[in-house]
Design an enzyme around this catalytic site. Structure first.
Site, short mmCIF file in Angstrom:
data_model
loop_
_atom_site.label_atom_id
_atom_site.label_comp_id
_atom_site.label_asym_id
_atom_site.label_seq_id
_atom_site.Cartn_x
_atom_site.Cartn_y
_atom_site.Cartn_z
N ASP A 130 0.72 -1.17 0.10
CA ASP A 130 -0.06 0.11 0.05
C ASP A 130 1.00 1.17 -0.03
O ASP A 130 2.01 1.19 0.11
CB ASP A 130 -0.95 -0.04 1.33
CG ASP A 130 -2.38 0.60 1.01
OD1 ASP A 130 -2.26 1.28 -0.01
OD2 ASP A 130 -3.14 0.22 1.83
N TRP A 165 -2.62 3.38 -5.59
CA TRP A 165 -3.99 4.08 -6.14
C TRP A 165 -3.77 4.87 -7.33
O TRP A 165 -4.57 5.99 -7.63
CB TRP A 165 -4.43 4.90 -4.93
CG TRP A 165 -4.06 4.47 -3.65
CD1 TRP A 165 -4.54 3.13 -2.99
CD2 TRP A 165 -3.48 5.02 -2.37
NE1 TRP A 165 -4.24 3.18 -1.67
CE2 TRP A 165 -3.39 4.35 -1.25
CE3 TRP A 165 -3.02 6.32 -2.33
CZ2 TRP A 165 -3.10 4.54 -0.22
CZ3 TRP A 165 -2.54 6.89 -1.17
CH2 TRP A 165 -2.48 5.83 -0.02
N GLY A 166 -2.77 4.53 -8.30
CA GLY A 166 -3.03 5.19 -9.58
C GLY A 166 -1.85 6.42 -9.54
O GLY A 166 -1.67 7.39 -10.30
N GLU A 168 1.12 9.06 -9.73
CA GLU A 168 2.18 8.68 -11.11
C GLU A 168 1.83 7.59 -12.07
O GLU A 168 3.15 7.14 -12.30
CB GLU A 168 3.63 8.49 -10.14
CG GLU A 168 3.96 9.50 -9.23
CD GLU A 168 5.40 9.61 -8.82
OE1 GLU A 168 6.26 9.43 -9.87
OE2 GLU A 168 5.85 10.03 -7.90
N ASP A 187 -9.92 3.50 -3.40
CA ASP A 187 -10.74 2.42 -3.08
C ASP A 187 -12.27 2.42 -3.56
O ASP A 187 -13.00 3.23 -3.78
CB ASP A 187 -10.69 2.42 -1.55
CG ASP A 187 -9.67 2.07 -0.74
OD1 ASP A 187 -8.53 2.21 -1.47
OD2 ASP A 187 -9.58 1.85 0.46
#
Ligand code: GAL
Length: 378
Positions: A130, A165-166, A168, A187
């Site tokens: 994460d 979470w996307g 970069e 999420d």
């Protein structure tokens, strides 16, 4: 060193987060492992059982190693891994590239090598990694690359499931960084809006999706019906679950079940075990679908090439009432003048119809129609 070839197909499994959040323990994991085998999930391809956040003690031990929560996991993680392995499943765990996990437990920033070795010693086969509490001054790419190397340094094949979470544009570089899958969005929550937003946000990135590094559009909410950790809005309908699962399979992305397998109803179980959709999801070529038609209200049709020479023709109606969805085969690359029709087999009912030139079915609200398509001479 013999290549482990992890992530040849979109990874499939179960993850504790969507339903259980912090409420995890050894007994739950054992029971989920039992269900994965006894109810046919493993046989269908769901092989990874992944414990997400909230499994650790708040402090490391005197050797700087992570410690399992002694109340939740009284026999330690090796015992959990052994049980999971005894069922023929693979065992996944969770850490974070920042200084703390999202739920505030110790994480792997500047502890990558010791933590990777700890996971390997426990028998871990999959690491979800994460991005919370990541220092602003540190470089995201470097730290994902570092964990990939730390896992490899253990000598144990451990699939790296990156989860930033996307941030970069990971679709552009996570494959190069060594991750077998990468979360590309924030999420999911259990709502039709969240499902469609995620799908729409990743469609343009699917050109990067493919063997050994897959675009992870987050765990499935199929079968949760408003219960659990990411259900904020009262849950979804069966039509919405069909659309959700069909989109993930059409897009060819990882399938991680998030529902409590012990209480899943028959309709959700059948959906998650739908052989035709899973075969589409797991197609070895991992080709992206393309749109044939779309409308402002979200109605659209797609076409996708599969490795065996067949195709997928899929219709979605995210609008709030039943409506027609169009597909002109010319837009798929098949002009009428070529002399072919498409033989269409419904992946849900098994019924077959043959259509030439176009097919514009009426699709119920929030629902979909998915066909396996074969070229036939007219
Ligand atoms: C989020 C992650 C979720 C879940 C959660 C645990 O950052 O995207 O999938 O792992 O952390 O705290």
């Amino acid at each position: 060193m013999e290549a482990a070839l992890l992530g040849q197909r979109p990874p499939m499994g179960w993850n504790s987060w969507n339903t259980f959040g912090t409420h995890i323990n050894e007994q739950l994991i054992f029971e989920i492992a039992d269900r994965m085998v006894e109810d046919g999930y493993l046989e269908a391809g769901y092989e990874y059982l992944v414990i997400d956040d909230c499994w650790a003690e708040k402090v490391r031990d005197e050797n700087d190693r992570l410690v399992p929560d002694h109340i939740k996991f009284p026999h330690g993680m090796k015992a959990v891994a052994d049980y999971v392995h005894s069922k023929g499943l693979k065992f996944g765990m969770y850490s974070c590239a920042g200084t703390l996990t999202c739920a505030g437990y110790p994480a792997s920033f500047d502890h990558e090598f010791v933590d990777a070795q700890t996971f390997a010693d426990w028998g871990v086969d999959f690491l979800k990694y994460d991005f919370c509490y990541f220092p602003r001054t540190a470089d995201c790419k470097t730290h994902y690359r570092r964990m990939a190397i730390a896992l490899k340094a253990t000598g144990r094949p451990i699939l790296l499931s990156a989860c930033n979470w996307g941030v970069e544009e990971p679709w552009e570089w996570m494959r190069g960084a060594g991750a077998q899958m990468y979360r590309s969005t924030g999420d999911i929550n259990e709502s039709f809006r969240s499902i469609m937003d995620i799908a729409d946000s990743q469609e343009a990135n699917l050109g990067y999706n493919g063997a050994y590094s897959w675009n992870d559009m987050d765990m499935l909410v199929v079968g949760m019906y408003g219960k659990g950790n990411v259900a904020f809005t009262g849950g979804c309908t069966d039509a919405e679950y069909r659309t959700h699962f069909a989109l993930w399979c059409l897009f060819g992305v990882p399938l991680m079940i998030g529902a409590d397998l012990r209480g899943l109803n028959e309709i959700s179980r059948e959906l998650l075990l739908n052989r035709e959709l899973i075969r589409i999801d797991q197609d070895p070529e991992g080709r992206a679908p393309y749109r044939l038609w779309d409308e402002k209200d979200g109605r659209r049709s797609y076409f996708r090439h599969l490795a065996d020479g067949s195709y997928v023709l899929a219709y979605f109606n995210p609008a709030d009432s039943e409506a027609q969805v169009n597909a002109n085969f010319e837009d798929a690359g098949l002009p009428y003048s070529a002399g072919y029709a498409l033989e269409l087999t419904d992946v849900f009912t098994g019924e077959t119809i043959t259509k030439a030139e176009y097919y514009n079915p009426v699709v119920p609200a929030h629902d979909c129609l998915v066909y396996r398509a074969r070229l036939v001479k007219r």
